[in-house]
Scaffold this motif. Structure first.
Motif, short mmCIF file in Angstrom:
data_model
loop_
_atom_site.label_atom_id
_atom_site.label_comp_id
_atom_site.label_asym_id
_atom_site.label_seq_id
_atom_site.Cartn_x
_atom_site.Cartn_y
_atom_site.Cartn_z
N GLU A 1 0.84 -1.20 0.00
CA GLU A 1 0.00 0.00 0.00
C GLU A 1 0.88 1.25 0.00
OE1 GLU A 1 -2.91 1.35 -0.13
OE2 GLU A 1 -3.01 3.01 1.28
N MET A 2 1.98 1.22 0.76
CA MET A 2 2.87 2.38 0.76
C MET A 2 3.66 2.48 -0.54
SD MET A 2 4.40 2.91 4.57
CE MET A 2 4.83 1.26 5.00
N PHE A 3 4.12 1.33 -1.02
CA PHE A 3 5.01 1.37 -2.19
C PHE A 3 4.29 1.68 -3.49
CE2 PHE A 3 7.94 -0.78 0.66
CZ PHE A 3 9.01 0.07 0.48
N VAL A 4 2.99 1.45 -3.53
CA VAL A 4 2.28 1.75 -4.76
C VAL A 4 1.76 3.19 -4.74
CG1 VAL A 4 -0.10 1.08 -4.23
CG2 VAL A 4 0.86 0.56 -6.48
N SER A 5 1.90 3.86 -3.61
CA SER A 5 1.46 5.25 -3.52
C SER A 5 2.53 6.17 -4.11
CB SER A 5 1.19 5.63 -2.06
OG SER A 5 2.41 5.87 -1.41
N PRO A 6 2.14 7.38 -4.51
CA PRO A 6 3.12 8.22 -5.24
C PRO A 6 4.21 8.85 -4.37
CG PRO A 6 0.95 9.27 -5.17
CD PRO A 6 0.79 7.95 -4.54
N VAL A 7 4.28 8.55 -3.07
CA VAL A 7 5.33 9.17 -2.26
C VAL A 7 6.70 8.58 -2.59
CG1 VAL A 7 3.83 9.74 -0.33
CG2 VAL A 7 5.04 7.57 -0.32
N SER A 8 7.73 9.38 -2.40
CA SER A 8 9.09 8.93 -2.69
C SER A 8 9.51 7.84 -1.68
CB SER A 8 10.04 10.12 -2.63
OG SER A 8 11.16 9.85 -1.85
N ARG A 9 10.39 6.96 -2.11
CA ARG A 9 10.87 5.90 -1.20
C ARG A 9 11.60 6.49 0.00
NH1 ARG A 9 7.66 2.67 -4.19
NH2 ARG A 9 6.65 4.65 -3.76
N TYR A 10 12.31 7.61 -0.24
CA TYR A 10 13.01 8.27 0.87
C TYR A 10 12.01 8.77 1.91
CZ TYR A 10 17.53 7.93 -1.34
OH TYR A 10 18.69 7.44 -1.87
N THR A 11 10.86 9.23 1.42
CA THR A 11 9.82 9.69 2.33
C THR A 11 9.38 8.56 3.26
OG1 THR A 11 9.04 11.30 0.74
CG2 THR A 11 7.46 10.59 2.41
N ILE A 12 9.23 7.37 2.70
CA ILE A 12 8.80 6.24 3.50
C ILE A 12 9.84 5.92 4.58
CG2 ILE A 12 8.25 3.76 3.46
CD1 ILE A 12 7.18 4.19 0.61
N ILE A 13 11.12 5.88 4.16
CA ILE A 13 12.20 5.58 5.11
C ILE A 13 12.29 6.67 6.18
CG2 ILE A 13 14.69 5.28 5.36
CD1 ILE A 13 13.72 2.95 3.86
N ILE A 14 12.22 7.92 5.75
CA ILE A 14 12.35 9.02 6.71
C ILE A 14 11.16 9.02 7.68
CG2 ILE A 14 12.41 11.54 6.98
CD1 ILE A 14 13.97 11.56 4.29
N GLY A 15 9.97 8.77 7.16
CA GLY A 15 8.79 8.69 8.02
C GLY A 15 8.94 7.59 9.06
N LYS A 16 9.47 6.49 8.61
CA LYS A 16 9.69 5.35 9.48
C LYS A 16 10.70 5.71 10.59
CE LYS A 16 8.31 1.18 9.69
NZ LYS A 16 6.95 0.73 9.75
N ILE A 17 11.81 6.35 10.20
CA ILE A 17 12.83 6.73 11.18
C ILE A 17 12.24 7.71 12.19
CG2 ILE A 17 15.03 7.94 11.52
CD1 ILE A 17 16.00 6.80 8.91
N LEU A 18 11.49 8.68 11.68
CA LEU A 18 10.89 9.68 12.56
C LEU A 18 9.94 9.01 13.56
CD1 LEU A 18 10.71 12.77 12.97
CD2 LEU A 18 8.62 12.70 11.62
N GLY A 19 9.07 8.14 13.05
CA GLY A 19 8.10 7.47 13.91
C GLY A 19 8.78 6.65 14.99
#
Ligand SMILES: Nc1ncnc2c1ncn2[C@@H]1O[C@H](COP(=O)(O)OP(=O)(O)OP(=O)(O)O)[C@@H](O)[C@H]1O
Ligand SMILES: [Mg+2]
Lengths: 256, 259
Positions: free
Chosen positions: B90-108
């Motif tokens: 669901e995250m990977f098929v969304s238009p957000v950048s992969r870096y956004t996913i990693i950074i969001g994860k680190i922040l959380g």
């Protein structure tokens, strides 16, 4: 053609650890607003094809364009224009239904982030209200997904995938594991969506009666297209239902 | 703006999940309890008089840094769990950048680590660990750096692991030796050469040393307990954080699509 929303040319996928191609030189086109049924036995390469078309899997060779965008060079544009229901459900079980929907809406840039439902804009709340009506639930929308039945989860995923009004909706066996009534409900909803939004539907299914209404049927086996055309044309081999025609085509392909 | 909203909502999801997972909350306090309460307490009572510094305080600062580092790292590994639950699709098929996913994860996971660190401080206060509050306040900003560092370490490790099972088996081997090599429990200033090398290549060493460097700044124990000048620790941590995130994300994204 400007009217082709999906263009696939000579697509090949060979998985890293595999000897044979999972998708073997496949080419087809899907027109805007069309209902395209992509059929084939287990392991034929349907999910592999969908994964490549939806940018989550790298292809080995070939060319694919979705809504006019290249799946390698314009991934972001492709992603904005598609909705996907994966074969395996992809809801977060620990979140509530509403939280899953909200996360999706924010990931697609529809609304800014808000930590709670009550802080979301009114347009969003209206959408959620419609959604609860569709699912035929009430406050349960604020319950964790864990408590949902398979059919409700599926329906929720479909509604979620339509939030950002995609041009193309990919459905990988959306009704597997659902009882006949849930399946009927789901299809009523989907045909409504198709009519009202003119969304292109790319479907894989093993329930062939679901593909009877398709504009175009494409049957693959061992990664290769073995038949393509309108259901009428596919059934032209002396069979009455799509299921009969399908079985005949696959059996002949095995013997060949 | 759009990517920022995405980062925050991905991070928020991780925090929500932590707050809803009671057994995980309980589990996060077991280690600090054993380390500070049992190990620190017994060492302080039996040997404390001879070493010339307060053992409890020493361990407390070490455990604080270790908790932040480890919790952030372990949290990132949960991306593998997401992959197995198919939520990552669901995250990977969304238009957000992969870096956004990693950074969001680190922040959380950094926020989650912080919540745990607050728990460690409260526990330390309850059992009467001597601490100087003005010094402790400095650890608030420093803690963020340690979390990011731990998160970056997690990204690198995660990018090399294919399954949850591999993660469960390998991650402890990468983290537990660091407890000892980083000097969470014992000063690491003077070491035989083989230990010296192992200790200095353990990322956690710099996290623990930075926390202590700040806490003991201007105190008589500084020279005995702190290895490097905090500025040097900071430089090393910054370089490693950037390297690990870049390399880790590159491999993660590549492995995610090239199957
Ligand atoms: N990650 C993978 N690594 C190697 N081979 C794979 C991988 N995933 C799928 N395959 C193989 O690729 C082929 C096509 O699989 P795919 O999942 O696309 O089939 P499918 O048509 O979706 O089948 P089903 O109807 O069972 O869902 C199969 O032979 C399968 O074993
Ligand atoms: Mg499949």
């Amino acid at each position: 053609m400007i009217n082709d929303v999906i263009v696939v040319n000579n697509l090949v996928k060979k998985y890293k650890k595999a000897k044979e191609n999972a998708v073997d030189n496949v080419s087809f086109r899907v027109r805007k607003g069309e209902f395209f049924a992509f059929l084939g036995p287990n392991g034929a390469g349907k999910t592999t094809t969908i994964s490549i078309l939806t940018t989550i899997l790298a292809k080995t060779s070939g060319e694919v364009k979705i809504a006019g965008y290249d799946i390698e060079k314009q991934q972001k544009e492709v992603r904005k224009n598609i909705g996907v229901i994966f074969q395996k459900p992809s809801l977060d079980e620990n979140l509530t239904a509403e939280e899953n929907i909200r996360l999706h809406a924010i990931l697609y840039g529809l609304y800014p982030f808000a930590p709670t439902y009550s802080q979301m804009p009114a347009t969003y709340k209206r959408k959620v209200a419609q959604l609860t009506e569709l699912l035929d639930i009430g406050k349960e929308i604020f319950n964790p997904i864990k408590t949902y039945s398979g059919g409700m989860k599926r329906k929720l995923e479909i509604i979620r995938s339509l939030m950002h009004s995609p041009k193309v909706l990919f459905l990988d066996e959306p009704t597997s594991g659902l009882d006949p009534v849930s399946r009927k409900n789901l299809w009523e909803y989907l045909s409504g969506v198709r009519k009202s939004r003119k969304t292109t539907i790319f479907l894989t299914t093993h329930y062939l009666e679901e593909a009877e209404d398709a504009d175009e049927v494409c049957i693959i086996n061992h990664g290769k297209i073995v038949a393509i055309g309108a259901p009428g044309k596919i059934k032209n081999n002396g069979t009455r239902s799509l299921e009969e025609a399908y079985i005949k085509i696959i059996e002949e392909d095995v013997r060949a | 703006m759009y990517e920022l909203n995405a980062i925050i909502s991905i991070a928020y999801r991780d925090v929500l999940k932590f707050l809803r997972d009671r057994s995980r909350i309980v589990a996060t306090f077991i280690f600090p309890f054993i380390f500070i309460g049992v190990l620190g307490g017994s060492l302080q009572s039996n040997l404390g008089g001879e070493v010339g510094f307060n053992f409890l305080t020493f361990m407390f600062t070490g455990v604080l840094a270790q908790t932040l580092f480890q919790s952030a790292a372990a949290g990132i590994i949960s991306l593998i769990e997401d992959r197995e639950n198919d939520f990552s699709q669901e995250m990977f098929v969304s238009p957000v950048s992969r870096y956004t996913i990693i950074i969001g994860k680190i922040l959380g996971e950094s926020v989650v680590a912080y919540l745990q660190a607050v728990g460690v401080v409260v526990f330390a206060l309850l059992i009467g660990v001597p601490m100087v509050f003005s010094q402790l306040v400095w650890l608030i900003p420093i803690g963020i750096i340690i979390c990011l560092f731990g998160g970056a370490f997690g990204v690198l490790v995660m990018s090399q692991l294919s399954s949850q099972r591999a993660a469960n088996q390998i991650f402890p081997f990468l983290i537990f030796p660091q407890f000892f090599l980083a000097g969470v429990f014992t000063p690491m200033k003077h070491l035989p050469i083989y230990l010296f090398i192992l200790s200095r290549i353990s990322p956690m060493t710099y996290a623990v040393d930075l926390a202590r460097g700040i806490y003991y700044l201007g105190k008589p124990e500084f020279n005995r307990l702190v290895i490097y000048n905090p500025v040097l620790d900071l430089i090393i941590i910054t370089i490693f954080t950037i390297l690990m995130i870049t390399v880790g994300t590159f491999f993660f994204v590549r492995n995610e699509r090239n199957r």
